[in-house]
Design a protein around this motif. Sequence first.
Motif, PDB file in Angstrom:
ATOM      1  N   ALA A  97       0.815  -1.220   0.000  1.00 39.63           N
ATOM      2  CA  ALA A  97       0.000   0.000   0.000  1.00 39.63           C
ATOM      3  C   ALA A  97       0.848   1.270   0.000  1.00 39.63           C
ATOM      4  N   VAL A  98       2.063   1.159   0.526  1.00 40.51           N
ATOM      5  CA  VAL A  98       2.857   2.371   0.684  1.00 40.51           C
ATOM      6  C   VAL A  98       3.588   2.711  -0.611  1.00 40.51           C
ATOM      7  N   ASN A  99       3.363   3.896  -1.090  1.00 34.52           N
ATOM      8  CA  ASN A  99       4.165   4.423  -2.198  1.00 34.52           C
ATOM      9  C   ASN A  99       4.245   5.931  -2.012  1.00 34.52           C
ATOM     10  N   TRP A 100       4.865   6.601  -2.951  1.00 35.53           N
ATOM     11  CA  TRP A 100       5.122   8.028  -2.762  1.00 35.53           C
ATOM     12  C   TRP A 100       3.840   8.832  -2.590  1.00 35.53           C
ATOM     13  N   SER A 101       2.836   8.532  -3.417  1.00 33.56           N
ATOM     14  CA  SER A 101       1.626   9.347  -3.324  1.00 33.56           C
ATOM     15  C   SER A 101       0.858   9.039  -2.036  1.00 33.56           C
ATOM     16  N   PHE A 102       0.999   7.798  -1.530  1.00 34.60           N
ATOM     17  CA  PHE A 102       0.361   7.457  -0.248  1.00 34.60           C
ATOM     18  C   PHE A 102       0.922   8.329   0.869  1.00 34.60           C
ATOM     19  N   LEU A 103       2.233   8.601   0.778  1.00 33.65           N
ATOM     20  CA  LEU A 103       2.876   9.380   1.834  1.00 33.65           C
ATOM     21  C   LEU A 103       2.656  10.879   1.691  1.00 33.65           C
ATOM     22  N   THR A 104       2.354  11.335   0.471  1.00 30.48           N
ATOM     23  CA  THR A 104       2.345  12.786   0.252  1.00 30.48           C
ATOM     24  C   THR A 104       0.972  13.360  -0.073  1.00 30.48           C
ATOM     25  N   GLU A 105      -0.051  12.513  -0.168  1.00 30.46           N
ATOM     26  CA  GLU A 105      -1.369  13.040  -0.524  1.00 30.46           C
ATOM     27  C   GLU A 105      -2.337  12.979   0.647  1.00 30.46           C
ATOM     28  N   ALA A 106      -3.374  13.805   0.540  1.00 31.85           N
ATOM     29  CA  ALA A 106      -4.435  13.751   1.557  1.00 31.85           C
ATOM     30  C   ALA A 106      -5.424  12.655   1.179  1.00 31.85           C
ATOM     31  N   PRO A 107      -6.212  12.170   2.143  1.00 32.67           N
ATOM     32  CA  PRO A 107      -7.226  11.162   1.820  1.00 32.67           C
ATOM     33  C   PRO A 107      -8.265  11.736   0.854  1.00 32.67           C
ATOM     34  N   ARG A 108      -8.824  10.861   0.027  1.00 32.70           N
ATOM     35  CA  ARG A 108      -9.865  11.280  -0.922  1.00 32.70           C
ATOM     36  C   ARG A 108     -11.068  10.353  -0.812  1.00 32.70           C
ATOM     37  N   ASP A 109     -12.159  10.752  -1.420  1.00 30.60           N
ATOM     38  CA  ASP A 109     -13.359   9.929  -1.539  1.00 30.60           C
ATOM     39  C   ASP A 109     -13.760   9.305  -0.201  1.00 30.60           C
ATOM     40  N   ALA A 110     -14.083  10.144   0.746  1.00 33.69           N
ATOM     41  CA  ALA A 110     -14.507   9.673   2.075  1.00 33.69           C
ATOM     42  C   ALA A 110     -13.491   8.715   2.681  1.00 33.69           C
ATOM     43  N   MET A 111     -12.220   9.052   2.520  1.00 35.14           N
ATOM     44  CA  MET A 111     -11.105   8.298   3.096  1.00 35.14           C
ATOM     45  C   MET A 111     -10.976   6.870   2.561  1.00 35.14           C
ATOM     46  N   THR A 112     -11.531   6.592   1.393  1.00 37.34           N
ATOM     47  CA  THR A 112     -11.334   5.251   0.841  1.00 37.34           C
ATOM     48  C   THR A 112     -10.161   5.209  -0.119  1.00 37.34           C
ATOM     49  N   LYS A 113      -9.692   6.374  -0.530  1.00 32.74           N
ATOM     50  CA  LYS A 113      -8.536   6.426  -1.426  1.00 32.74           C
ATOM     51  C   LYS A 113      -7.586   7.522  -0.946  1.00 32.74           C
ATOM     52  N   GLY A 114      -6.476   7.665  -1.685  1.00 35.36           N
ATOM     53  CA  GLY A 114      -5.554   8.742  -1.345  1.00 35.36           C
ATOM     54  C   GLY A 114      -4.569   8.327  -0.278  1.00 35.36           C
TER      55      GLY A 114
END
Lengths: 290, 324
Positions: A46-63
Amino acid sequence: MTGAASRRYRMMTERVAFGIIRLLAGLVVITLGGIVLFLIYQGARAVNWSFLTEAPRDAMTKGGIFPAIIGTFYLTIGSSLIALPLGVASAIYLSEYAREGWLLKLIRLGIQNWAGVPSVVFGLYGLALFVVFLGFGVSILAGSLTLGFLILPTVIGASEEAFRQVPSTFREASLALGATKFQTICRVVLPSALPGVLTGSILGIGRAAGETAPIMFTAATFYTKHLPTSPLDQVMALPYHIYVLATSGTHIDQTRPLQYGTVLVLISLVLGINIFAIIIRTRMRRKKTW
Amino acid sequence: MTLTMGEGDVQMSTLSAGGNHASESTTRGVELKVQEGISKYFFLAAASTSLLVMALIMIFLFREGLAIFGKVNAVSFFFGKAWYPTYDPPEFGILALIVGSVSVTLFSSLVAIPLGVGTALYLSVLAGPTVREYVKAAVELLASLPSVVLGFLGMVVIAPTMQELLDIPTGLNIVSASIVLAIMAIPTITSISEDALYAVPRDNLEASYALGATRWETMSRILVPGALSGIGTAVILGMSRAMGETMVVLMVAGGAAQIPSSLFDSVRPMPASIAAEMGEAPFGGEHYHALFAIGIVLFLMTLVFNLVATYISTRFQQKGASTL
């Protein structure tokens, strides 16, 4: 004959007993190893660069979990800023100035037991004192103070222990050379005790980073898109994020990878801090010349 | 005494300096004296602040918690079996919560004691120096795993597995919560027991070997009895830690405020109740005060555990070979 037989019996008992002990110790080590490897395996997907640098999206199901990383960073720094200076200064007073006697014994007993107070009780305390009574609201400030006071006894205990291990001959030599007590503390006692003080402090910081219960009602929020701009803002935090995703989301199974990812980030942080402390301590033990 | 040495030093340097240097040296001396006084009070202030914080914890906890007893009588609070804080009228009986806490604490210690003490024995008797270093580091890292992570593992791994294997309605129950709590208590039990085993005088062990005892006989009849008070302290502190732990019981114990009739029933230990309900309890209301009162009960129970542990460790302290 009977002597030899009893000897054999005794050796056999020993082999069985030691086998059981080895088995128990092995189980403990395998449990830790298993936990860490399992979490790394699950989390790495699950961990990649965008996981570490982005805010949660879509009611916290993505991002990603960037706001939670930042929140935990602020809370950890904030609690260290409170616990370290206060803890080390208190320890200096207790070990260098305070007179031995029943009062000091009582204070030590108090500090020792304070370290055993459940963390959720600190949460209640933080809520009553900082959030409500002092009016800080649910905020980084209230959370940092709560966590800071949670780890304060650990810092005081470890530091005092480190100060007391500095041989008294060091102090006497310094005083005999004409240094004042304050100079002796700053230039002799503190540097000699520094590795011990650091180890204790870092272990405390590691604990602060991973605690959930004390920040649930004092600092953490379910979800915020915005990064905090003042100490009076609420924040997301890694431990609370794990709890929220795992228990109260509407898509618990869908967000499982995010949960494992967050867990991996949190344990990397906490275990990293602790391994750092262990390394400092091992080096110090090798270097120690007295 | 050391302080007067410092002052004496200032006077001496003033005396020994001649001519122009006299005033300079005096200024420096005064500076040092002022620094000395200020620093002492600075450190005193820090220590007092820490103690004040400690006192404030109790004051606020009791202030907010004792308020409930104005509305609910103490007997029905402690011995009432119904915990329905949001009903109308609400019921605040915490017996089920206390039983929940006690059951997970006891059952987890059944798991943690053999594993924790066994590991300590392994470390102090059987392990070579290198293995010992690494196992000790591993135990220490186990202690530092955040409780929410272990709670999470209990939820997603242990509970579903148990539910499937045993075919029971829920895996979130006393047994699974206890297993996870045991993992948290093991490092405490291991490291304190190991210290206690280490403190048993070597002479006693050597005397036993000299009489022809095997290593196991020496371990079971000399080493463990000699370290028993330390091991007792370790176990009690481990149990205290399990009792106060929040996230694990919140996530894994199932959350049903009932008096359990089997080990596979869900319970709602005290910390879980506080953590789960505080967010919704209206500030200053009865529910809010009731949760603080649960906090007092939890605080006092862990305090008793910790005081007993301290008492045992000081009362039965091994003071060299002569006391055996």
